[in-house]
Design an enzyme around this catalytic site. Structure first.
Site, PDB file in Angstrom:
ATOM      1  N   ASP A 108       0.863  -1.178   0.000  1.00 37.93           N
ATOM      2  CA  ASP A 108       0.000   0.000   0.000  1.00 37.93           C
ATOM      3  C   ASP A 108       0.899   1.227   0.000  1.00 37.93           C
ATOM      4  O   ASP A 108       2.101   1.094  -0.219  1.00 37.93           O
ATOM      5  CB  ASP A 108      -0.915  -0.052   1.245  1.00 37.93           C
ATOM      6  CG  ASP A 108      -2.227   0.689   1.035  1.00 37.93           C
ATOM      7  OD1 ASP A 108      -2.183   1.920   0.853  1.00 37.93           O
ATOM      8  OD2 ASP A 108      -3.280   0.040   1.053  1.00 37.93           O
TER       9      ASP A 108
ATOM     10  N   ASP B 103     -10.746  -1.235   2.699  1.00 29.30           N
ATOM     11  CA  ASP B 103      -9.523  -0.912   1.959  1.00 29.30           C
ATOM     12  C   ASP B 103      -8.461  -1.943   2.316  1.00 29.30           C
ATOM     13  O   ASP B 103      -7.714  -1.789   3.281  1.00 29.30           O
ATOM     14  CB  ASP B 103      -9.059   0.505   2.282  1.00 29.30           C
ATOM     15  CG  ASP B 103      -8.029   0.996   1.267  1.00 29.30           C
ATOM     16  OD1 ASP B 103      -7.648   0.211   0.367  1.00 29.30           O
ATOM     17  OD2 ASP B 103      -7.608   2.163   1.364  1.00 29.30           O
ATOM     18  N   ALA B 104      -8.446  -3.027   1.527  1.00 31.59           N
ATOM     19  CA  ALA B 104      -7.566  -4.153   1.845  1.00 31.59           C
ATOM     20  C   ALA B 104      -6.600  -4.441   0.698  1.00 31.59           C
ATOM     21  O   ALA B 104      -5.647  -5.188   0.871  1.00 31.59           O
ATOM     22  CB  ALA B 104      -8.397  -5.390   2.152  1.00 31.59           C
ATOM     23  N   LYS B 105      -6.835  -3.854  -0.469  1.00 30.31           N
ATOM     24  CA  LYS B 105      -5.954  -4.013  -1.643  1.00 30.31           C
ATOM     25  C   LYS B 105      -5.511  -5.453  -1.836  1.00 30.31           C
ATOM     26  O   LYS B 105      -4.331  -5.734  -2.070  1.00 30.31           O
ATOM     27  CB  LYS B 105      -4.765  -3.059  -1.551  1.00 30.31           C
ATOM     28  CG  LYS B 105      -5.218  -1.580  -1.526  1.00 30.31           C
ATOM     29  CD  LYS B 105      -4.088  -0.599  -1.643  1.00 30.31           C
ATOM     30  CE  LYS B 105      -4.572   0.840  -1.691  1.00 30.31           C
ATOM     31  NZ  LYS B 105      -5.249   1.320  -0.456  1.00 30.31           N
ATOM     32  N   ARG B 106      -6.449  -6.383  -1.768  1.00 31.12           N
ATOM     33  CA  ARG B 106      -6.119  -7.784  -1.947  1.00 31.12           C
ATOM     34  C   ARG B 106      -5.962  -8.112  -3.436  1.00 31.12           C
ATOM     35  O   ARG B 106      -6.462  -7.398  -4.302  1.00 31.12           O
ATOM     36  CB  ARG B 106      -7.196  -8.679  -1.328  1.00 31.12           C
ATOM     37  CG  ARG B 106      -7.399  -8.486   0.180  1.00 31.12           C
ATOM     38  CD  ARG B 106      -6.129  -8.733   0.990  1.00 31.12           C
ATOM     39  NE  ARG B 106      -6.378  -8.825   2.414  1.00 31.12           N
ATOM     40  CZ  ARG B 106      -5.931  -7.956   3.328  1.00 31.12           C
ATOM     41  NH1 ARG B 106      -5.216  -6.901   2.986  1.00 31.12           N
ATOM     42  NH2 ARG B 106      -6.195  -8.147   4.610  1.00 31.12           N
TER      43      ARG B 106
END
Lengths: 305, 305
Positions: A108, B103-106
């Protein structure tokens, strides 16, 4: 940290990690039935089944492998209960003397990556206490956000002697969609490789850096080039077995010293008892089937080194 | 799902989400002291402080905003105890009528992405039960692995009427390192944008797709181009305020109908009481400071639309 991994690889003569990626469908019915009897068809019940499954496998293989790689998604899907078992698995494997590669592919912007690094390979300060979130030895990281997204992980590696494997060229069929795109004549994954070398340069731990790379077994020609571009970078190699990569495909991931790569297999080991080859063990003895699958995998890989 | 978000944006006249990204340093001392008195300087104590902090802010802003965006890393750093509070925050915000963007941006290979999608926006089957892991309404996703890494998230969006925001051009200083590299004359983020449009095409929910994009406020010229490339894609826009993006920078993220973007602010809202501008509220009344900061942010953004 990478040096500890290398020592254990040399001791076991097994350049592999076992992917502890338990899907409910892999777990023998007697294990799930017992867990559901105790906890119901709940998240807790699923988590208990996964824990018993993992424990049985680890108990059967811990003495012949250097490391495991639990894929956190497989635990996350069961929410908090699943993540408790992720943590319990990490702790148990470390007690058994295994190094744990947390496969979480986090990444991130800077301050957020710092929190992920703290969560997985670092320590968090609460008042005057210094505490541990998940406490794995290595973590996989996604580089899409660039240096300031990766640097906080590297910083924690330096402070705490931990390791990373940064995604460079992944093993999946669509990996080329962005990763293979040519930039000034070179594919994106080579640019990422250059950065991995740069990030890892002041993180050396013996002949290799604590900043490693994920390089899929399914693209051997690319591995050959990446091996040359990153001579001091350890490769975590997914894609062997179930995803189609063969031992022959893997050999380019290794350096001439026989080091430089650690090959993962998940399904091929943890669900071995479901393969015809290991059917003789029966579902009751799935741990023994996994042990035999590890022995066969190690022998297969060592045959090309 | 995106249509529900639009309706709430129109009702509140606030195209924003509040980033519930609580660092311990943001939390007023009286809140942490109380939590530590009860639970000690432990992961549980930290988690309790975060929960009380989040609750106070949500109670003060829920009626004037459409959505919140908790950054899971900030919870993950406190391990299981932190993640319990992430889940409690998601549930509480939804009870208060807010939509929650996890909001984990996996992002991973297919089968693993499927597990992440199940975890965050889907449901998991355990025996004959259908259960929920984290249950957010939207999820942020990392595209580095390509279509087969993103498709499982899109599939869950279709089945469950949920939404995604795929990283296209992020707000951080190094985002250009890979994202801006030219491929056949076009930057990588434009290729990702093309794919986002493709992935979202059969996921339409009214005029917009349930597959949105993350486009940072800090690169207005790029937003202008991306807005044209992705006319039916909602943008989640980080980078306003603390990261340097201004209302003027944001206007290119919106379409002429005044829709098309939702702007996030984290620190600027949740730690507002620490700013000179809101110091008059005092640390005791940090929730009121956050409410005033939301009102000011909305008015600032609406002034350019």
């Amino acid at each position: 940290m990478i040096n500890q991994l290398i020592q254990r690889i040399q001791k076991t003569k097994a350049p592999i990690c076992v992917g502890l990626d338990p899907m409910l469908g892999y777990i023998p019915e007697h294990v799930t039935r017992k867990a559901f009897d105790e906890f119901g068809e709940t998240l807790e019940g699923a988590a208990e089944a996964i824990w018993q499954f993992n424990k049985e496998i680890v108990d059967h293989v811990y003495d012949i492998i250097p490391s495991v790689k639990p894929q956190i998604a497989m635990y996350e899907q069961f929410g908090i209960e699943g993540l408790k078992i992720y943590k319990r698995t990490v702790d148990y494997c470390q007690e058994k003397g295994l190094l744990v590669i947390g496969d979480a592919k986090r990444g991130d912007i800077g301050s957020t990556s710092a929190a992920y690094a703290t969560a997985h390979i670092g320590h968090v300060k609460v008042g005057s206490s210094v505490l541990t979130g998940f406490g794995t030895d290595f973590l996989t990281v996604n580089p899409y956000l660039g240096t300031d997204g990766v640097k906080p992980f590297v910083d924690v590696c330096k402070e705490e002697d931990r390791g990373l494997f940064v995604l460079v060229k992944t093993s999946n069929p669509s990996s080329g969609e962005f990763q293979d795109q040519l930039i000034g004549g070179r594919p994106l994954y080579e640019l990422v490789a250059d950065k991995v070398v740069e990030w890892g340069a002041d993180c050396m731990d013996g002949a290799y850096s604590n900043v490693g790379a994920v390089v899929g077994a399914t693209y051997p020609e690319m591995s050959r080039i990446l091996r040359k571009l990153m001579p001091n970078t350890y490769f975590l190699v997914p894609g062997y077995g179930a995803q189609g990569g063969t031992a022959e495909d893997l050999k380019y991931c290794f350096n001439e010293d026989g080091l430089g790569a650690i090959v993962n297999s998940s399904r091929g080991i943890i669900a071995a008892y479901k393969q015809e080859k290991y059917a003789k063990f029966g579902a009751e003895h799935f741990g023994e089937a996994s042990r035999q699958a590890v022995i066969d995998m190690v022998s297969d890989i060592n045959s090309v080194l």
